[in-house]
Design a protein around this motif. Sequence first.
Motif, PDB file in Angstrom:
ATOM      1  N   PRO A  20      -8.084   2.228  -7.603  1.00  0.00           N
ATOM      2  CA  PRO A  20      -9.155   2.951  -6.918  1.00  0.00           C
ATOM      3  C   PRO A  20      -8.650   3.885  -5.822  1.00  0.00           C
ATOM      4  O   PRO A  20      -9.398   4.712  -5.316  1.00  0.00           O
ATOM      5  N   ASN A  21      -7.381   3.760  -5.449  1.00  0.00           N
ATOM      6  CA  ASN A  21      -6.792   4.578  -4.388  1.00  0.00           C
ATOM      7  C   ASN A  21      -5.854   5.653  -4.909  1.00  0.00           C
ATOM      8  O   ASN A  21      -5.239   6.359  -4.122  1.00  0.00           O
ATOM      9  N   ASN A  22      -5.716   5.740  -6.222  1.00  0.00           N
ATOM     10  CA  ASN A  22      -4.758   6.667  -6.824  1.00  0.00           C
ATOM     11  C   ASN A  22      -3.373   6.473  -6.198  1.00  0.00           C
ATOM     12  O   ASN A  22      -2.677   7.428  -5.872  1.00  0.00           O
ATOM     13  N   ALA A  23      -2.974   5.209  -6.045  1.00  0.00           N
ATOM     14  CA  ALA A  23      -1.683   4.875  -5.451  1.00  0.00           C
ATOM     15  C   ALA A  23      -0.577   4.727  -6.489  1.00  0.00           C
ATOM     16  O   ALA A  23       0.585   4.580  -6.136  1.00  0.00           O
ATOM     17  N   THR A  37      -7.910  10.683  -2.772  1.00  0.00           N
ATOM     18  CA  THR A  37      -8.507  10.082  -1.577  1.00  0.00           C
ATOM     19  C   THR A  37      -9.233  11.175  -0.800  1.00  0.00           C
ATOM     20  O   THR A  37      -9.171  12.345  -1.160  1.00  0.00           O
ATOM     21  N   SER A  38      -9.891  10.806   0.284  1.00  0.00           N
ATOM     22  CA  SER A  38     -10.550  11.799   1.132  1.00  0.00           C
ATOM     23  C   SER A  38      -9.749  12.070   2.400  1.00  0.00           C
ATOM     24  O   SER A  38     -10.254  12.690   3.326  1.00  0.00           O
ATOM     25  N   GLY A  77     -11.920  -4.534  -1.081  1.00  0.00           N
ATOM     26  CA  GLY A  77     -13.109  -3.717  -0.900  1.00  0.00           C
ATOM     27  C   GLY A  77     -13.600  -3.074  -2.182  1.00  0.00           C
ATOM     28  O   GLY A  77     -14.656  -2.448  -2.192  1.00  0.00           O
ATOM     29  N   PHE A  78     -12.837  -3.208  -3.257  1.00  0.00           N
ATOM     30  CA  PHE A  78     -13.219  -2.665  -4.558  1.00  0.00           C
ATOM     31  C   PHE A  78     -13.373  -3.766  -5.607  1.00  0.00           C
ATOM     32  O   PHE A  78     -14.333  -3.788  -6.350  1.00  0.00           O
ATOM     33  N   LYS A 112      -9.729   4.250   5.730  1.00  0.00           N
ATOM     34  CA  LYS A 112      -9.045   5.498   6.069  1.00  0.00           C
ATOM     35  C   LYS A 112      -8.888   6.389   4.847  1.00  0.00           C
ATOM     36  O   LYS A 112      -8.975   7.608   4.942  1.00  0.00           O
ATOM     37  N   LEU A 113      -8.629   5.764   3.692  1.00  0.00           N
ATOM     38  CA  LEU A 113      -8.399   6.531   2.466  1.00  0.00           C
ATOM     39  C   LEU A 113      -9.695   7.103   1.892  1.00  0.00           C
ATOM     40  O   LEU A 113      -9.676   8.116   1.209  1.00  0.00           O
ATOM     41  N   HIS A 114     -10.808   6.418   2.136  1.00  0.00           N
ATOM     42  CA  HIS A 114     -12.083   6.801   1.533  1.00  0.00           C
ATOM     43  C   HIS A 114     -13.164   6.910   2.606  1.00  0.00           C
ATOM     44  O   HIS A 114     -14.023   6.046   2.720  1.00  0.00           O
TER      45      HIS A 114
END
Length: 115
Positions: A20-23, A37-38, A77-78, A112-114
Amino acid sequence: MAIKITDECINCGACEPECPNNAIYEGGVEWALADGTSVKGDVTLLDGSIMDSEQRNAPIADDIYYIVPDKCTECQGFHEEPQCAAVCPVDCCIPDEMYQETIEELLAKKDKLHI
């Protein structure tokens, strides 16, 4: 604690779309904090250094998929569990002992990422 991909990786790519974080990146591909991410502007990394979120960075691995620790939240959180580990057919997605983080820290990273 972030997740890492061991050298047992067979490069199937099952893990990448689940993050979900494109990590997660394919070996040899450059990464940026802003990818998927944002995050915008300067970001403080786990090691205390500061990086522009758009900065392209050298791949962490060239031959196998890899996970950027500064973007990994263990899916907190996901999902109930790290999705990369859940879908990996060879069980090579394991906790990275170099990055010890509490659930609260992982959730703060997610926020922070989203934004």
